[in-house]
Structure formats: structure tokens, C-alpha cells
Write a protein that holds these residues in place. Structure first.
Motif, PDB file in Angstrom:
ATOM      1  N   TYR A  46     -35.008 -13.554 -16.346  1.00 46.50           N
ATOM      2  CA  TYR A  46     -34.553 -12.932 -17.596  1.00 46.50           C
ATOM      3  C   TYR A  46     -33.093 -12.513 -17.456  1.00 46.50           C
ATOM      4  O   TYR A  46     -32.664 -12.035 -16.405  1.00 46.50           O
ATOM      5  CB  TYR A  46     -35.424 -11.717 -17.906  1.00 46.50           C
ATOM      6  CG  TYR A  46     -34.906 -10.819 -19.001  1.00 46.50           C
ATOM      7  CD1 TYR A  46     -34.919 -11.219 -20.336  1.00 46.50           C
ATOM      8  CD2 TYR A  46     -34.411  -9.554 -18.698  1.00 46.50           C
ATOM      9  CE1 TYR A  46     -34.461 -10.382 -21.340  1.00 46.50           C
ATOM     10  CE2 TYR A  46     -33.952  -8.707 -19.693  1.00 46.50           C
ATOM     11  CZ  TYR A  46     -33.979  -9.126 -21.020  1.00 46.50           C
ATOM     12  OH  TYR A  46     -33.522  -8.293 -22.005  1.00 46.50           O
ATOM     13  N   SER A  47     -32.331 -12.678 -18.531  1.00 46.67           N
ATOM     14  CA  SER A  47     -30.930 -12.281 -18.513  1.00 46.67           C
ATOM     15  C   SER A  47     -30.481 -11.884 -19.910  1.00 46.67           C
ATOM     16  O   SER A  47     -30.661 -12.636 -20.866  1.00 46.67           O
ATOM     17  CB  SER A  47     -30.053 -13.432 -17.999  1.00 46.67           C
ATOM     18  OG  SER A  47     -28.693 -13.067 -18.006  1.00 46.67           O
ATOM     19  N   ASN A  48     -29.915 -10.688 -20.012  1.00 46.56           N
ATOM     20  CA  ASN A  48     -29.345 -10.210 -21.263  1.00 46.56           C
ATOM     21  C   ASN A  48     -28.170  -9.302 -20.916  1.00 46.56           C
ATOM     22  O   ASN A  48     -28.358  -8.248 -20.285  1.00 46.56           O
ATOM     23  CB  ASN A  48     -30.376  -9.449 -22.088  1.00 46.56           C
ATOM     24  CG  ASN A  48     -29.850  -9.023 -23.455  1.00 46.56           C
ATOM     25  OD1 ASN A  48     -28.661  -8.736 -23.616  1.00 46.56           O
ATOM     26  ND2 ASN A  48     -30.720  -8.978 -24.448  1.00 46.56           N
ATOM     27  N   PRO A  49     -26.949  -9.660 -21.304  1.00 50.68           N
ATOM     28  CA  PRO A  49     -25.780  -8.824 -20.987  1.00 50.68           C
ATOM     29  C   PRO A  49     -25.900  -7.399 -21.502  1.00 50.68           C
ATOM     30  O   PRO A  49     -25.400  -6.462 -20.867  1.00 50.68           O
ATOM     31  CB  PRO A  49     -24.624  -9.566 -21.675  1.00 50.68           C
ATOM     32  CG  PRO A  49     -25.084 -10.984 -21.759  1.00 50.68           C
ATOM     33  CD  PRO A  49     -26.571 -10.906 -21.994  1.00 50.68           C
ATOM     34  N   ARG A  50     -26.571  -7.207 -22.633  1.00 55.56           N
ATOM     35  CA  ARG A  50     -26.755  -5.847 -23.163  1.00 55.56           C
ATOM     36  C   ARG A  50     -27.627  -5.027 -22.225  1.00 55.56           C
ATOM     37  O   ARG A  50     -27.359  -3.841 -21.988  1.00 55.56           O
ATOM     38  CB  ARG A  50     -27.391  -5.898 -24.557  1.00 55.56           C
ATOM     39  CG  ARG A  50     -26.455  -6.456 -25.637  1.00 55.56           C
ATOM     40  CD  ARG A  50     -27.178  -6.538 -26.989  1.00 55.56           C
ATOM     41  NE  ARG A  50     -27.721  -5.248 -27.406  1.00 55.56           N
ATOM     42  CZ  ARG A  50     -29.015  -5.049 -27.685  1.00 55.56           C
ATOM     43  NH1 ARG A  50     -29.897  -6.042 -27.589  1.00 55.56           N
ATOM     44  NH2 ARG A  50     -29.427  -3.859 -28.067  1.00 55.56           N
ATOM     45  N   PHE A  51     -28.676  -5.636 -21.693  1.00 52.03           N
ATOM     46  CA  PHE A  51     -29.531  -4.946 -20.726  1.00 52.03           C
ATOM     47  C   PHE A  51     -28.727  -4.609 -19.475  1.00 52.03           C
ATOM     48  O   PHE A  51     -28.786  -3.481 -18.969  1.00 52.03           O
ATOM     49  CB  PHE A  51     -30.729  -5.827 -20.372  1.00 52.03           C
ATOM     50  CG  PHE A  51     -31.606  -5.252 -19.294  1.00 52.03           C
ATOM     51  CD1 PHE A  51     -32.586  -4.330 -19.594  1.00 52.03           C
ATOM     52  CD2 PHE A  51     -31.434  -5.633 -17.961  1.00 52.03           C
ATOM     53  CE1 PHE A  51     -33.383  -3.783 -18.595  1.00 52.03           C
ATOM     54  CE2 PHE A  51     -32.226  -5.104 -16.963  1.00 52.03           C
ATOM     55  CZ  PHE A  51     -33.209  -4.179 -17.280  1.00 52.03           C
ATOM     56  N   ASP A  52     -27.989  -5.576 -18.966  1.00 59.23           N
ATOM     57  CA  ASP A  52     -27.196  -5.340 -17.763  1.00 59.23           C
ATOM     58  C   ASP A  52     -26.198  -4.204 -17.965  1.00 59.23           C
ATOM     59  O   ASP A  52     -25.990  -3.374 -17.065  1.00 59.23           O
ATOM     60  CB  ASP A  52     -26.447  -6.612 -17.368  1.00 59.23           C
ATOM     61  CG  ASP A  52     -27.385  -7.728 -16.918  1.00 59.23           C
ATOM     62  OD1 ASP A  52     -28.523  -7.416 -16.531  1.00 59.23           O
ATOM     63  OD2 ASP A  52     -26.964  -8.898 -16.942  1.00 59.23           O
ATOM     64  N   ALA A  53     -25.578  -4.156 -19.135  1.00 57.09           N
ATOM     65  CA  ALA A  53     -24.606  -3.104 -19.422  1.00 57.09           C
ATOM     66  C   ALA A  53     -25.282  -1.731 -19.467  1.00 57.09           C
ATOM     67  O   ALA A  53     -24.744  -0.742 -18.955  1.00 57.09           O
ATOM     68  CB  ALA A  53     -23.901  -3.383 -20.741  1.00 57.09           C
ATOM     69  N   ALA A  54     -26.465  -1.678 -20.081  1.00 58.56           N
ATOM     70  CA  ALA A  54     -27.198  -0.409 -20.140  1.00 58.56           C
ATOM     71  C   ALA A  54     -27.601   0.045 -18.741  1.00 58.56           C
ATOM     72  O   ALA A  54     -27.555   1.244 -18.425  1.00 58.56           O
ATOM     73  CB  ALA A  54     -28.434  -0.563 -21.029  1.00 58.56           C
ATOM     74  N   VAL A  55     -27.983  -0.909 -17.890  1.00 59.77           N
ATOM     75  CA  VAL A  55     -28.335  -0.590 -16.507  1.00 59.77           C
ATOM     76  C   VAL A  55     -27.130  -0.009 -15.770  1.00 59.77           C
ATOM     77  O   VAL A  55     -27.241   0.997 -15.056  1.00 59.77           O
ATOM     78  CB  VAL A  55     -28.867  -1.844 -15.786  1.00 59.77           C
ATOM     79  CG1 VAL A  55     -28.869  -1.647 -14.273  1.00 59.77           C
ATOM     80  CG2 VAL A  55     -30.276  -2.171 -16.261  1.00 59.77           C
ATOM     81  N   LYS A  56     -25.985  -0.634 -15.939  1.00 56.42           N
ATOM     82  CA  LYS A  56     -24.771  -0.131 -15.282  1.00 56.42           C
ATOM     83  C   LYS A  56     -24.484   1.308 -15.680  1.00 56.42           C
ATOM     84  O   LYS A  56     -24.154   2.150 -14.836  1.00 56.42           O
ATOM     85  CB  LYS A  56     -23.580  -1.010 -15.657  1.00 56.42           C
ATOM     86  CG  LYS A  56     -23.504  -2.323 -14.920  1.00 56.42           C
ATOM     87  CD  LYS A  56     -22.209  -3.030 -15.283  1.00 56.42           C
ATOM     88  CE  LYS A  56     -22.046  -4.315 -14.487  1.00 56.42           C
ATOM     89  NZ  LYS A  56     -20.755  -4.982 -14.777  1.00 56.42           N
ATOM     90  N   GLN A  57     -24.614   1.585 -16.957  1.00 56.30           N
ATOM     91  CA  GLN A  57     -24.368   2.949 -17.422  1.00 56.30           C
ATOM     92  C   GLN A  57     -25.366   3.926 -16.821  1.00 56.30           C
ATOM     93  O   GLN A  57     -25.001   5.011 -16.375  1.00 56.30           O
ATOM     94  CB  GLN A  57     -24.442   3.003 -18.946  1.00 56.30           C
ATOM     95  CG  GLN A  57     -23.252   2.401 -19.663  1.00 56.30           C
ATOM     96  CD  GLN A  57     -23.360   2.621 -21.165  1.00 56.30           C
ATOM     97  OE1 GLN A  57     -24.035   1.887 -21.871  1.00 56.30           O
ATOM     98  NE2 GLN A  57     -22.696   3.665 -21.640  1.00 56.30           N
ATOM     99  N   ALA A  58     -26.634   3.545 -16.800  1.00 55.27           N
ATOM    100  CA  ALA A  58     -27.666   4.435 -16.273  1.00 55.27           C
ATOM    101  C   ALA A  58     -27.462   4.690 -14.780  1.00 55.27           C
ATOM    102  O   ALA A  58     -27.611   5.824 -14.304  1.00 55.27           O
ATOM    103  CB  ALA A  58     -29.045   3.840 -16.524  1.00 55.27           C
TER     104      ALA A  58
END
Length: 636
Positions: A556-568
Motif C-alpha cells: 500500500y502507498s499513499n503520499p497523504r498517509f506518509d505525510a500524516a505519519v511523518k507529522q505524528a
């Protein structure tokens, strides 16, 4: 954690209630206990340094947020070493007193229990499935360990590093572990800090491809070394000299025989919990180099430092463990543990009924029968877990590269029917990934989106271009042919046929082969589970669903998910951090890379003679397997 052993639906580690779990401040109702720890299943997309992308240097961040970080760190460390949990969290435990009686003064008796399949490996650096972890917890001790209440305790380390004792630097980046001087390997040689340094660096070796390597990327130099050869999709060239240089640059150093110093690239308040996990157990370099990466784990070759040693490994049949006479800690009460590899749950249950087993997992078809039997109910071991099971899509394989097709399949599954009919009422329907009892659990998330609705499911298929389902590519479901998995697979097959008119081909596999297939991403749909290494969303989301996550079997890959993970991952304020994790999980659930299915319960039986059994939220394949050295048999 590790993925659950989908061989038999048991966890690599893993539960709920008004208590603190795994050192987390998960004490519901306590206003002062809201910060939860959790293992940082960190990935290239989930690192603290991402804050520097906002134009602020890490040094200036540490200066500006020193007070915030210290507060968060202190709170996490306090609950990790002080806040307790009720062992097991049982919801329907039998009436047998497992604590009465007098344990033997020397090892006696044989505990017979089923692993339900061949462990994929007994190499701590490589292990990620429950059957492996069950055995490894008997053969090795790490620097730190978890107590029965899931708080941290020193093991090979003399004490838990802290700010107060100087074991953790003021900038929260350097950890110094002082080792005991009386710990020996099973062959009598001393365990040294160099054994830990070797193990950690070996685990990060890109050629080893360890599943948990990215979990330790907060160690300075770890990510650079582990990613030096790129990925399967984007390989890089790396000569031996370059790899050696990167390996030496990893900030893990034995400064003498009894001192290990680890430097982090950025603060990680839960780093101590990571150091209690199996991937960083000590290993003997001389043994591995002499026997080879594939053979050193065989009986007669494996040298451990845990309470038991490996006496036999008859592949596909059984493992035999016996006490380690060199063990420094509490000596085992059992003279032998035999771990069988029977994949047929009904056959194992029959063996238990015939007094050929001391413990057994209750097959789902006989759960209600056991509950109705007063004598069997006395022997019941039942408790909730921090575990979620799901049907996992390989999102790179058609037709499941289309999120509408994935969601259509999810809405064609009646979870309530699954829990009632297939699981015999054991467990709770799941519509999202993070389970009840975990910080970040959202009871409402996914309930509408993934609700059982065949008409909406057909509409989604039509929107995806498959109003005529005969135009769909062939659909195959892979699963480990063990335990109740065939029933679960047949349920999926029947639901998709009945509600969507789609034929699903079932492809059962030998358990170890299935585990390898999932790790290698060689599947289309698979039965999959995850159990908490620590109760925190960062253990449940980035490593499994992040684009670069080492446990991302579904691709699975979604840049929006990755960005939210980075913030968290970069957020020191716990309330904001959990909010960000909630946003990340919402993005993932909307994309439907999985079909959340059930939040699991353990449902086992143990003979009245089994005493000293201590179940915990982190049990692996077998209830109580973290503390089997405490178990004894009362045959009176």
C-alpha cells in the motif's frame, strides 16, 4: 509487533481494559496517564528529522522543545517502569487456581503444547512471526525484558538506563547500558556487550533483510546501512568496502565487555521498549560464522543465554527445550518443554482430550461446546488481546490495485456473521485497524464505510468498471493450512460468491511457506493479523502501511498517509500526536488496503496440573509463553 502468525492466528506479541499495558499510560480514567508508549516501527517516511523539512535544524528544535521532549520522555519512562497491568486481562478465565501448591525445587515434568506449525526461523534478527518468538523467548534474554505486568525490567543489563542514573544523556540521544557480569552463554562463555553490538549491526545488514530492521532506524547510521542496497523494486549497487564503512558508522559501540553505548539520530522516548524485543537479543559471532547463517539455529549449533536451550528441532514435527544449566536467572521449574507442530487444530484438541497435551487452543467449532461443559470450562484460559485480524490485499495486483474494488470486497463481508458463526462468538467485529484498548482506537472509524452492504458493494464494482464481474481478473485467496484458517478462507469465499457473484480460488499453503510468501509479497489476498509490540499507533501504522515500511506486505502507498505519519512521528505533544495518528489511520481505512475483520480473543484450555502460568498482553503463540520458566506441573 510483528505480524501475527497467520499460520494459526496467534500473535508475535500482544490486549485491553482499565490498566497500563506494555509500559503505556493506558490507564483509562486517569487524567495523569494519557501518554502511551509503543514501538517505533519507523520507516524512511516516519522519522523525527522530518521536522527539519520545515526549515528548522534539529539542533534548534532540541533547544526550543527541550522542556516538551523531557516532559514527554519522563512520562513515558515513568509508566514504562512503574505503571502496572493485570496479567492476561481475562474475560472468562476458568476456576482453577494456577498459583496454589509448591513448585519443585529442581526441574521436573514435561509441558506438552502445540506451536501449530514450523517456526519460519529461530534467528532472532530475522524473526517476525509468533511461533518463532515463542521459542526465542525461551532461548535468549535481552538487555531489558517485560515483567508480567508488562513494565520494563533489567535482564542482562544491570539497570534500566535513565536520566537519573546517567544512563540517558540530557539531550536524550545517548543510551548507556551497563551489563551484569554473571551472564553466560549455554556453552559457559560470558555474554559481553560485544555480543549485543554484533547482533544489532547484523540485524541492520541489508543482505539479511530483517523484517524489523526499520524499527531501529532511530539509531544513528542504521537507516543508511540498512538501505544501502536499495529495495527489490529499486536496487542499488554497494561494494563490500562501502557496506563495511556504513556498518562501522552505526552508533552502537561496546566500549568494554560490560558497557554498550547507543547513540540516536533523534529523540525516541520509547527506545527502551525496543531494546526489550527479540530482534536485538545478543548473538555469538563465532557461532554464526562457523555454522553459517542458515545452520547456526539448528539443535546442537544454537548457543543461547536464556532459561532453556534447544535440545531437538525435528522439522515439521516438534521442538524440545531443556533447562540451560548456565542460566543466570530464575531456574526453570520444568525439565522439558515439547512444542509440537500439528497444523490440524482438531487433532491437537483430540490429543489434549486424550491427555497427550497439557494445553491446547480450542478449535472454533467446539467453543460453544466447551462453554457448556462445566468441567472443561474450569480449564478455560480466555482473555482479550491487542490484536486485529484482516483480509490483506496485495494492492499492486489487479484487480486490487483499484481502491473501489477493495472497498467493494470489504462491504461484501458480514463481520457479525463471521464472529458469530466462524469464531463462535469469540472476538469482536472490526471495522478499523487499531484495536480497542489502544490509544488511538476510534470506535466509529470505518463502521459506515466498511459496513456490510452488498448492494453498495456491487455499485462500487460497477463504478470501478466491473458491472460485469466476469471481466474481473481471477481472484485467489492464500492462507496457511492450519488451525481454523480453512474455515476463515471458506467464509471469505462464500461471502464473495453469495454477495458479489465472484468465484474465489482458495490456495492453502504449508504454514512456513505461507509466512515466507507474505513477507515476499507473493499473494493476492491473504488472511493477516497484527499484534502490539507496544500499545501505540506508531506500532500499527507506519511500518505496515507506510510506503517504505518493512512490514508493508500489501505494498500500500499513499503520499497523504506518509505525510500524516511523518507529522505524528515528529509531534512531541501527545494529544496532537494521537490526533495525527487518527488522521493517518482514517486515510488508510478509506483506501481499504485491508478488510478489517475481527479483534481477537485467546481461547485455550490448560490441564489442572499446569501451575504458575502467567498470561500477558505480549504472549506470542502460546498463552504465558513469556514466562514458561515459571510454569510447573502438579501431578498430584
Amino acid at each position: 509487533m510483528a505480524p501475527y502468525d497467520t499460520v494459526t492466528d496467534t500473535p508475535v506479541l500482544w490486549q485491553a481494559g482499565e490498566v497500563c499495558y506494555n509500559g503505556a499510560a493506558l490507564c483509562q480514567g486517569r487524567k495523569d496517564a494519557r501518554i502511551a508508549d509503543g514501538h517505533p516501527a519507523a520507516t524512511g517516511n516516519g522519522q523525527w528529522p522530518q521536522v527539519t523539512e520545515r526549515g528548522v535544524s534539529m539542533r534548534s528544535i532540541q533547544a526550543v522543545t527541550q522542556t516538551v521532549w523531557l516532559a514527554l520522555f519522563a512520562a513515558l519512562l515513568a509508566v514504562a517502569t512503574a505503571c502496572g497491568a493485570e496479567p492476561g486481562g481475562g474475560s472468562d478465565t476458568g476456576s482453577i487456581d494456577r498459583t496454589s501448591g509448591t513448585p519443585p525445587s529442581s526441574p521436573q515434568g514435561e509441558l506438552r503444547v502445540n506451536l501449530s506449525g514450523e517456526p519460519p526461523t529461530l534467528d532472532p534478527n530475522r524473526a517476525s512471526f509468533a511461533a518463532s518468538v515463542t521459542v526465542l523467548q525461551q532461548l535468549f534474554d535481552g538487555l531489558l525484558t517485560f515483567q508480567p505486568d508488562m513494565t520494563l525490567a533489567p535482564a542482562v543489563a544491570k539497570e534500566i538506563p535513565s536520566l537519573q542514573n546517567g544512563g540517558i544523556s540530557k539531550d536524550l540521544l545517548t543510551y548507556t547500558f551497563k551489563l551484569r557480569t554473571d551472564v553466560k552463554w549455554s556453552d559457559g562463555k560470558p555474554v559481553t556487550a560485544r555480543d549485543f553490538e554484533y547482533s544489532i549491526k547484523r540485524m541492520l545488514d541489508p543482505k539479511l533483510a530483517a523484517d524489523y530492521a526499520s524499527t531501529y532506524y532511530d539509531i544513528k547510521g542504521a537507516q543508511a546501512y540498512n538501505t544501502a542496497l536499495g529495495t527489490e523494486a529499486a536496487p542499488k549497487q554497494g561494494d563490500d568496502a562501502t557496506l563495511a564503512r556504513l556498518r562501522d558508522a552505526i552508533a552502537v559501540k561496546a566500549t568494554d565487555d560490560h558497557t554498550l553505548v547507543i547513540e540516536l539520530a533523534q529523540p525516541r522516548p520509547t527506545f527502551l521498549q525496543l531494546m526489550a524485543l527479540w530482534p536485538v537479543y545478543p548473538l555469538r559471532k563465532d557461532v554464526i560464522e562457523a555454522k553459517g547463517d542458515e545452520k547456526w539455529t539448528e539443535a546442537g549449533n544454537l548457543i543461547g543465554n536464556g532459561p532453556f536451550q534447544l535440545s531437538e528441532w525435528v522439522h515439521q514435527d516438534h521442538i524440545t527445550l531443556v533447562p540451560n544449566p548456565q542460566y543466570y536467572g530464575e531456574q526453570p521449574k520444568l525439565a522439558k518443554i515439547t512444542l509440537f507442530m500439528v497444523t490440524d487444530a482438531n487433532a491437537d484438541y483430540a490429543a489434549y482430550r486424550n491427555d497427550e497435551r497439557d494445553m491446547t487452543e480450542v478449535p472454533l467449532p467446539v467453543v460453544k461446546q466447551v462453554l457448556a461443559n462445566p468441567e472443561q470450562r474450569k480449564e478455560l484460559i480466555r482473555f482479550s488481546e491487542l490484536v486485529t485480524f484482516a483480509y490483506l490485499f496485495n494492492t499492486k495486483r489487479a484487480p486490487f490495485d483499484n481502491p473501489k474494488v477493495r472497498l467493494a470486497f470489504s462491504k461484501a463481508i458480514n463481520r457479525e456473521a463471521f464472529v458469530d458463526k466462524v469464531s463462535s462468538g469469540v472476538g469482536k467485529p472490526a471495522y478499523s485497524w487499531v484495536p480497542p484498548g489502544m490509544p488511538g482506537y476510534d470506535e466509529k472509524l470505518g463502521k459506515d464505510l466498511h459496513a456490510f452492504d452488498p448492494a453498495k458493494a456491487k455499485q462500487l464494482l460497477a463504478e470501478a468498471g466491473f458491472a460485469d464481474v466476469s471481466k474481473l481478473p481471477p481472484v485467489a485467496f492464500q492462507y496457511a493450512n492450519a488451525g481454523a484458517n480453512p474455515i476463515r478462507a471458506e467464509f471469505f469465499q462464500s461471502q464473495i460468491k453469495e454477495n458479489l457473484g465472484i468465484e474465489v480460488k482458495l490456495e492453502p499453503m504449508e504454514p512456513a511457506s505461507f509466512s515466507k510468501a507474505v513477507n515476499a509479497k507473493q499473494f493476492q489476498i491473504a488472511f493477516y493479523g497484527w499484534g502490539a509490540d507496544y500499545p501505540d499507533p506508531d506500532n500499527w501504522l507506519p511500518d505496515i502501511f507506510g510506503t517504505e515500511g518493512s512490514q508493508n506486505a500489501g505494498q500500500y502507498s499513499n503520499p497523504r498517509f506518509d505525510a500524516a505519519v511523518k507529522q505524528a512521528m515528529a509531534e512531541p505533544d501527545n494529544a496532537k500526536r494521537l490526533q495525527l495518528w487518527g488522521e493517518a489511520q482514517k486515510i488508510m481505512i478509506e483506501d481499504a488496503p485491508i478488510i478489517p475483520l475481527i479483534y481477537r480473543e485467546r481461547f485455550w484450555l490448560a490441564k489442572p496440573s499446569v501451575k504458575g502460568l502467567v498470561t500477558t498482553p505480549k504472549d506470542a503463540r502460546i498463552p504465558g509463553d513469556k514466562f514458561l520458566k515459571k510454569v510447573w506441573l502438579d501431578k498430584r
